[in-house]
Each structure stands twice: as structure tokens, then as C-alpha cells.
Design a protein around this motif. Sequence first.
Motif, short mmCIF file in Angstrom:
data_model
loop_
_atom_site.label_atom_id
_atom_site.label_comp_id
_atom_site.label_asym_id
_atom_site.label_seq_id
_atom_site.Cartn_x
_atom_site.Cartn_y
_atom_site.Cartn_z
N GLU A 128 0.83 -1.35 0.12
CA GLU A 128 0.02 -0.07 0.17
C GLU A 128 0.94 1.15 0.05
O GLU A 128 0.53 2.29 -0.76
CB GLU A 128 -0.93 -0.06 1.23
N THR A 129 1.73 1.51 0.92
CA THR A 129 2.81 2.50 0.79
C THR A 129 3.52 2.71 -0.28
O THR A 129 3.39 3.95 -1.09
CB THR A 129 3.90 2.32 2.06
N ALA A 130 4.41 1.53 -0.95
CA ALA A 130 4.57 1.54 -2.49
C ALA A 130 3.65 1.98 -3.45
O ALA A 130 4.05 2.96 -4.59
CB ALA A 130 5.56 0.54 -2.79
N ALA A 131 2.63 1.57 -3.48
CA ALA A 131 1.76 2.01 -4.45
C ALA A 131 1.26 3.21 -4.66
O ALA A 131 1.14 4.12 -5.37
CB ALA A 131 0.41 0.98 -4.20
N LYS A 132 0.97 3.75 -3.14
CA LYS A 132 0.54 5.19 -3.07
C LYS A 132 1.64 6.17 -3.42
O LYS A 132 1.38 6.96 -4.08
CB LYS A 132 0.27 5.40 -1.71
N GLU A 133 2.86 5.69 -3.12
CA GLU A 133 3.98 6.65 -3.58
C GLU A 133 4.01 6.86 -4.95
O GLU A 133 4.54 8.03 -5.53
CB GLU A 133 5.40 6.06 -2.83
N PHE A 134 4.09 5.64 -5.61
CA PHE A 134 4.07 5.81 -7.09
C PHE A 134 3.09 5.82 -7.81
O PHE A 134 2.88 5.72 -9.04
CB PHE A 134 5.25 4.67 -7.55
#
Length: 232
Positions: free
Chosen positions: A112-118
Motif C-alpha cells: 500500500e505504501t509503495a503503490a501510493k508513493e508511485f
Amino acid sequence: MKYAHTFCSPLLAFFLAFASSAACGDTIKRIVHSDGSVEFSNVKSDSPLASDGAATVYRYQDKYGVVSYSGERPANAKFSVIRFHCFACDPSSTVNWDTTPLFASRYNEQIETAAKEFNVDPALVRAVIHAESAFNPRALSPKGAQGLMQLMPATANELGVVNAMVAEDNIRGGANYLAQMLARFRGDTKLATAAYNAGPGAVSRHNGIPPYAETRAYVKRVGILYRRYAAL
């Protein structure tokens, strides 16, 4: 990532758990050879220890107890042979991708964190992880790709990934790369995942999904997994 893909330790418990799981694609076999060496493989082969160059990775301990990996068979050390191919890439796979169990809760926070960042759909990130490594954070391929999203060392370096065997770093790097492919191919998930597997140059040269059986199987299966993860 085909033009990008590896296995590691703790070997026995991990692989035996995977060997019976339909979610992992074809069966991972454990073979004990006459010299005491052990092989874990999901590669179809009549001669597991055949000399096939980059198709084999050897895991062994040196005299100082340091675990090492090599494409060359160790001369004076007991070793395990690791032969691992992308779970969703085998065109002849008999896995039913519409029903194979999903990994619904693994690495939720990191994804979730990586998906939101990119700005990538987390369901797509999860589908690619499933297709590449079946959520095995220690996956190592014969060609050198590493971890959950099977990052090649050179690609990982370009993405600023210090250690591709660390799940959080691997997912962040893979999501970053996936976002780059989506941007390059104007949000087309089929072309982006084809580029993830075969490289963006191949997609551009063929003006679409390359006519490689592996890539076409991969794109289709990622699409099925993406739809299923998005529906959770």
C-alpha cells in the motif's frame, strides 16, 4: 521480470511448504543427489544437475561459514542447487489462474505504501508479485533477478534499491519500475506488464505485446490475477 529474475534460505522448511501449494504454480521438487547435494527446482528437466550454464544457481557455505551463490558448481563444498523460473511465465503451466489461491494479506503495508508513493494500483503490484515469485521474498532466478518482484541487480541499482532481498525495498523498487512502464505506455497495463517481463524495448519494437510465448502467457495471467486481487 524476465529480462530481469532467484532462491535462498531457509531452504528446507520454506520449499517443502511451497511444494504442496497450488498458488506457487508448478511443483517445487526437492532432490537429494548421490553426492549429498540437494536440489530445489520448479524447472522441468530430466537431468537436474546438467551443465546448462546460467540455468543453475549454486548455494553453498565457504570455509568461514559464509553463504554464497554462484553460477559455477563449487569444487570443495556441499551445496544446494536452485533452479527457479517465474511462476506465471511457463506457457505450458497447468495452473488454473482463475482459481489458484491468492496471497490476500501478505506485505499489505509495504504494498500500500509503495503503490501510493508511485501512484500504482496496489492490486496490480500484488498481481505482479504473485506472478513473479508467488510472494517468496528470497526468490533468486538463474539469470540473477531477486526477491518478490524479481529485480535484476542493474535495474535495482538504477531504482535506488540497496538490497533487493529486503521485502520493503524490493516492493518499492518494483512498484517504481512498474509505474515507469505504465507512464511509458500511457497507462496500458497489458503493455506495461509485457515490458516488465520482456523489457520496454521489446514492446516498442513490436509495437505491442512481443510475440514471445512466455511474455504472452505472463501478461494474460497477470491480468487474471490483477482482476482477482482488485475484487478483494
